[in-house]
Design a protein around this motif. Structure first.
Motif, PDB file in Angstrom:
ATOM      1  N   LEU A 130      40.125 -12.137 -60.775  1.00 10.65           N
ATOM      2  CA  LEU A 130      40.033 -13.529 -61.913  1.00 10.65           C
ATOM      3  C   LEU A 130      41.372 -14.133 -61.458  1.00 10.65           C
ATOM      4  O   LEU A 130      41.158 -15.471 -61.721  1.00 10.65           O
ATOM      5  CB  LEU A 130      40.249 -12.948 -63.202  1.00 10.65           C
ATOM      6  CG  LEU A 130      38.898 -12.118 -63.972  1.00 10.65           C
ATOM      7  CD1 LEU A 130      39.302 -11.564 -65.128  1.00 10.65           C
ATOM      8  CD2 LEU A 130      37.760 -13.368 -64.038  1.00 10.65           C
ATOM      9  N   ILE A 131      42.535 -13.561 -61.468  1.00  6.95           N
ATOM     10  CA  ILE A 131      43.979 -14.394 -61.167  1.00  6.95           C
ATOM     11  C   ILE A 131      43.887 -15.056 -59.799  1.00  6.95           C
ATOM     12  O   ILE A 131      44.085 -16.221 -59.653  1.00  6.95           O
ATOM     13  CB  ILE A 131      44.922 -13.395 -60.971  1.00  6.95           C
ATOM     14  CG1 ILE A 131      45.311 -12.903 -62.629  1.00  6.95           C
ATOM     15  CG2 ILE A 131      46.288 -14.041 -60.744  1.00  6.95           C
ATOM     16  CD1 ILE A 131      46.390 -11.762 -62.700  1.00  6.95           C
ATOM     17  N   GLU A 132      43.114 -14.392 -58.788  1.00  5.35           N
ATOM     18  CA  GLU A 132      43.092 -15.127 -57.331  1.00  5.35           C
ATOM     19  C   GLU A 132      42.109 -16.348 -57.561  1.00  5.35           C
ATOM     20  O   GLU A 132      42.361 -17.312 -56.893  1.00  5.35           O
ATOM     21  CB  GLU A 132      42.486 -14.095 -56.479  1.00  5.35           C
ATOM     22  CG  GLU A 132      42.631 -14.476 -55.069  1.00  5.35           C
ATOM     23  CD  GLU A 132      44.108 -15.215 -54.685  1.00  5.35           C
ATOM     24  OE1 GLU A 132      44.026 -15.968 -53.954  1.00  5.35           O
ATOM     25  OE2 GLU A 132      45.167 -14.437 -54.976  1.00  5.35           O
ATOM     26  N   SER A 133      41.009 -16.089 -58.479  1.00  3.07           N
ATOM     27  CA  SER A 133      40.033 -17.066 -58.500  1.00  3.07           C
ATOM     28  C   SER A 133      40.566 -18.503 -59.177  1.00  3.07           C
ATOM     29  O   SER A 133      40.341 -19.553 -58.842  1.00  3.07           O
ATOM     30  CB  SER A 133      38.738 -16.473 -58.964  1.00  3.07           C
ATOM     31  OG  SER A 133      37.996 -17.671 -59.314  1.00  3.07           O
ATOM     32  N   ARG A 134      41.361 -17.985 -60.174  1.00  2.00           N
ATOM     33  CA  ARG A 134      42.141 -19.371 -60.931  1.00  2.00           C
ATOM     34  C   ARG A 134      42.976 -19.875 -60.286  1.00  2.00           C
ATOM     35  O   ARG A 134      43.039 -20.930 -60.194  1.00  2.00           O
ATOM     36  CB  ARG A 134      42.581 -18.594 -62.131  1.00  2.00           C
ATOM     37  CG  ARG A 134      43.137 -19.800 -63.370  1.00  2.00           C
ATOM     38  CD  ARG A 134      43.679 -18.996 -64.336  1.00  2.00           C
ATOM     39  NE  ARG A 134      43.837 -19.965 -65.573  1.00  2.00           N
ATOM     40  CZ  ARG A 134      44.262 -19.837 -66.827  1.00  2.00           C
ATOM     41  NH1 ARG A 134      44.446 -18.371 -67.242  1.00  2.00           N
ATOM     42  NH2 ARG A 134      44.398 -20.569 -67.410  1.00  2.00           N
ATOM     43  N   LYS A 135      43.671 -19.165 -59.318  1.00  2.00           N
ATOM     44  CA  LYS A 135      44.756 -19.873 -58.544  1.00  2.00           C
ATOM     45  C   LYS A 135      43.906 -20.791 -57.547  1.00  2.00           C
ATOM     46  O   LYS A 135      44.510 -21.944 -57.317  1.00  2.00           O
ATOM     47  CB  LYS A 135      45.521 -18.892 -57.708  1.00  2.00           C
ATOM     48  CG  LYS A 135      46.594 -18.260 -58.582  1.00  2.00           C
ATOM     49  CD  LYS A 135      47.481 -17.275 -57.798  1.00  2.00           C
ATOM     50  CE  LYS A 135      48.561 -16.395 -58.469  1.00  2.00           C
ATOM     51  NZ  LYS A 135      49.206 -15.606 -57.703  1.00  2.00           N
ATOM     52  N   LEU A 143      41.127 -22.153 -57.813  1.00  2.00           N
ATOM     53  CA  LEU A 143      40.547 -23.386 -58.477  1.00  2.00           C
ATOM     54  C   LEU A 143      41.627 -24.586 -58.624  1.00  2.00           C
ATOM     55  O   LEU A 143      41.234 -25.653 -58.510  1.00  2.00           O
ATOM     56  CB  LEU A 143      39.857 -22.800 -59.547  1.00  2.00           C
ATOM     57  CG  LEU A 143      38.483 -22.041 -59.506  1.00  2.00           C
ATOM     58  CD1 LEU A 143      38.057 -21.741 -60.941  1.00  2.00           C
ATOM     59  CD2 LEU A 143      37.332 -23.237 -58.910  1.00  2.00           C
ATOM     60  N   ARG A 144      42.994 -23.755 -59.043  1.00  2.00           N
ATOM     61  CA  ARG A 144      43.761 -24.822 -59.661  1.00  2.00           C
ATOM     62  C   ARG A 144      44.278 -25.632 -58.215  1.00  2.00           C
ATOM     63  O   ARG A 144      44.613 -26.723 -58.261  1.00  2.00           O
ATOM     64  CB  ARG A 144      44.927 -24.021 -59.954  1.00  2.00           C
ATOM     65  CG  ARG A 144      46.093 -24.786 -60.413  1.00  2.00           C
ATOM     66  CD  ARG A 144      47.165 -24.054 -61.190  1.00  2.00           C
ATOM     67  NE  ARG A 144      46.679 -23.528 -62.609  1.00  2.00           N
ATOM     68  CZ  ARG A 144      47.209 -22.466 -62.988  1.00  2.00           C
ATOM     69  NH1 ARG A 144      48.338 -22.418 -62.830  1.00  2.00           N
ATOM     70  NH2 ARG A 144      46.817 -22.146 -64.202  1.00  2.00           N
ATOM     71  N   LYS A 145      44.407 -24.756 -56.960  1.00  2.00           N
ATOM     72  CA  LYS A 145      44.889 -25.455 -55.617  1.00  2.00           C
ATOM     73  C   LYS A 145      43.647 -26.380 -55.248  1.00  2.00           C
ATOM     74  O   LYS A 145      44.085 -27.345 -54.811  1.00  2.00           O
ATOM     75  CB  LYS A 145      44.919 -24.236 -54.527  1.00  2.00           C
ATOM     76  CG  LYS A 145      45.323 -24.651 -53.474  1.00  2.00           C
ATOM     77  CD  LYS A 145      45.180 -23.332 -52.398  1.00  2.00           C
ATOM     78  CE  LYS A 145      46.074 -24.060 -51.075  1.00  2.00           C
ATOM     79  NZ  LYS A 145      45.682 -22.902 -49.951  1.00  2.00           N
ATOM     80  N   GLU A 146      42.283 -26.102 -55.468  1.00  2.00           N
ATOM     81  CA  GLU A 146      41.330 -27.029 -55.199  1.00  2.00           C
ATOM     82  C   GLU A 146      41.438 -28.301 -55.965  1.00  2.00           C
ATOM     83  O   GLU A 146      41.320 -29.487 -55.161  1.00  2.00           O
ATOM     84  CB  GLU A 146      40.058 -26.376 -55.151  1.00  2.00           C
ATOM     85  CG  GLU A 146      39.586 -25.506 -54.343  1.00  2.00           C
ATOM     86  CD  GLU A 146      38.125 -25.012 -54.425  1.00  2.00           C
ATOM     87  OE1 GLU A 146      37.625 -25.466 -55.250  1.00  2.00           O
ATOM     88  OE2 GLU A 146      37.943 -23.831 -54.119  1.00  2.00           O
ATOM     89  N   ARG A 147      41.683 -28.132 -57.175  1.00  2.00           N
ATOM     90  CA  ARG A 147      41.788 -29.472 -57.899  1.00  2.00           C
ATOM     91  C   ARG A 147      43.143 -30.179 -57.654  1.00  2.00           C
ATOM     92  O   ARG A 147      43.004 -31.416 -57.512  1.00  2.00           O
ATOM     93  CB  ARG A 147      42.052 -28.858 -59.607  1.00  2.00           C
ATOM     94  CG  ARG A 147      40.667 -28.628 -60.209  1.00  2.00           C
ATOM     95  CD  ARG A 147      41.096 -28.621 -61.483  1.00  2.00           C
ATOM     96  NE  ARG A 147      42.009 -27.823 -62.171  1.00  2.00           N
ATOM     97  CZ  ARG A 147      41.745 -26.556 -62.725  1.00  2.00           C
ATOM     98  NH1 ARG A 147      40.407 -25.904 -62.222  1.00  2.00           N
ATOM     99  NH2 ARG A 147      42.769 -25.757 -62.894  1.00  2.00           N
TER     100      ARG A 147
END
Length: 348
Positions: A91-96, A98-102
């Motif tokens: 979950l943490i890796e996925s959130r990071k 997504l944030r990087k993509e944005r």
């Protein structure tokens, strides 16, 4: 074309006879302030009520945003607490990710906007908003014009074919209020304390003031011309002053060909940002009809005017939503978050 000078509430006038317009260069503030008429007093009270309501609504939105942030944070914490160690790491890796993509997407969009605005500065259409009328307006009216300028910048920055915007006559209260806009110092725009007639003295032959009183109809935008829009929220106090100003300065005038494509209702003034958006839309489409029907709110047109779907684009959501003056003003405030913040060049 229209002089975008006159403002109903905070509007600028266009192709149709404006109820009012910006002032001649040599106009000076009256020696004595005349007492406000009853009608003017009512308008002032109405404006003050609107400002109070606007401040209250802004505070409510801020509080709602804060609570939403807290709610989402709490949900995230609960999700992590109920997950296994392996799930937590995913979950943490996925959130990071997504944030990087944005962030990368935002950076890419900002870079593309910078390229478009830089190109516009080099070879684009020059458009001036003449704000040298602060002495004729109240603080609330100046604030209203500042919001319109903010919207102009946002719309221009999002355009695939932006113009190169200028602000001339930026001084005094106008300058102070503009400086309060978030990121204003980074705007990719020319800011001049001098009047355009001085700042562009070597290009005087290219200056064209857009005023509804002109007899010249603007059929096409000349890339060599510099189009001037008068910025004045005058509440019908001044009539024909942009035309007078242009004549005194010995520069050309023109008006938008609105009457050739639609009939306007009793409200015959457009805001500064609407005039700028019409010009920007025309630069994109080279079609006046599409530009007018896309930008001019339905309430300003007669019921018999329908969009020709074969030639015109459908109205954007942001214009369909503008059903009332207060809604339109609120929309201008919301546009703050859309302004393009890019570094200035040559101290412009």
């Amino acid at each position: 074309m229209v002089a975008a000078a006159a403002n109903d509430d905070n509007g600028v006038d266009n192709d149709l006879k404006p109820d009012s317009e910006p002032a001649p260069a040599n106009l000076s503030p009256p020696a004595e302030q005349k007492p406000l008429s009853k009608n003017a007093q009512k308008k002032q009270v109405k404006q003050q009520r609107y400002e109070a309501k606007k401040a209250e609504k802004k505070a409510q939105e801020k509080e709602h945003k804060r609570k939403e942030g807290e709610r989402k944070h709490k949900e995230w914490e609960e999700t992590l607490a109920n997950a296994t160690e392996e799930e937590r790491l995913k979950l943490i890796e996925s959130r990071k990710s997504l944030r990087k993509e944005r962030m990368e997407k935002r950076s890419e969009e900002k870079e593309k906007k910078m390229e478009r605005l830089t190109r516009a500065k080099e070879i684009g259409q020059n458009v001036v908003v003449d704000v040298d009328f602060a002495h004729l307006m109240s603080e609330l009216e100046i604030s209203s014009l500042v919001q319109q300028i903010m919207y102009c910048y946002a719309v221009n920055g999002r355009s695939a074919t932006p113009c190169h915007l200028w602000l001339t006559g930026v001084k005094g209260e106008m300058s102070r209020q503009l400086d309060k806009l978030p990121g204003f110092e980074k705007w990719f725009i020319e800011k001049e304390s001098r009047c355009y007639i001085e700042a562009m003295a070597d290009r005087k032959e290219s200056l064209v003031y857009l005023t509804a009183d002109s007899e010249t109809v603007l059929d096409e935008l000349d890339p060599e011309s510099i189009y001037i829009i008068g910025g004045l929220v005058d509440r019908n106090r001044f009539k024909g002053i942009t035309m007078n100003k242009a004549q005194e300065q010995g520069i050309k005038t023109a008006k938008l060909p609105i009457g050739e494509y639609m009939k306007m209702s009793s409200s015959q003034v457009l805001t500064v940002n609407q005039v700028v958006e019409i010009l920007v839309k025309f630069l994109e489409t080279r079609d006046w009809k599409t530009s007018f029907f896309t930008v001019i709110p339905q309430r300003k047109r007669t019921g018999g005017d329908l969009v020709d779907s074969s030639k015109s684009e459908p109205l954007s959501e942001e214009h369909q939503d503008k059903e009332g003056d207060e809604d339109e003003k609120h929309d201008l405030l919301e546009r703050k978050k859309l302004c393009v913040e890019v570094p200035l060049e040559n101290g412009s």
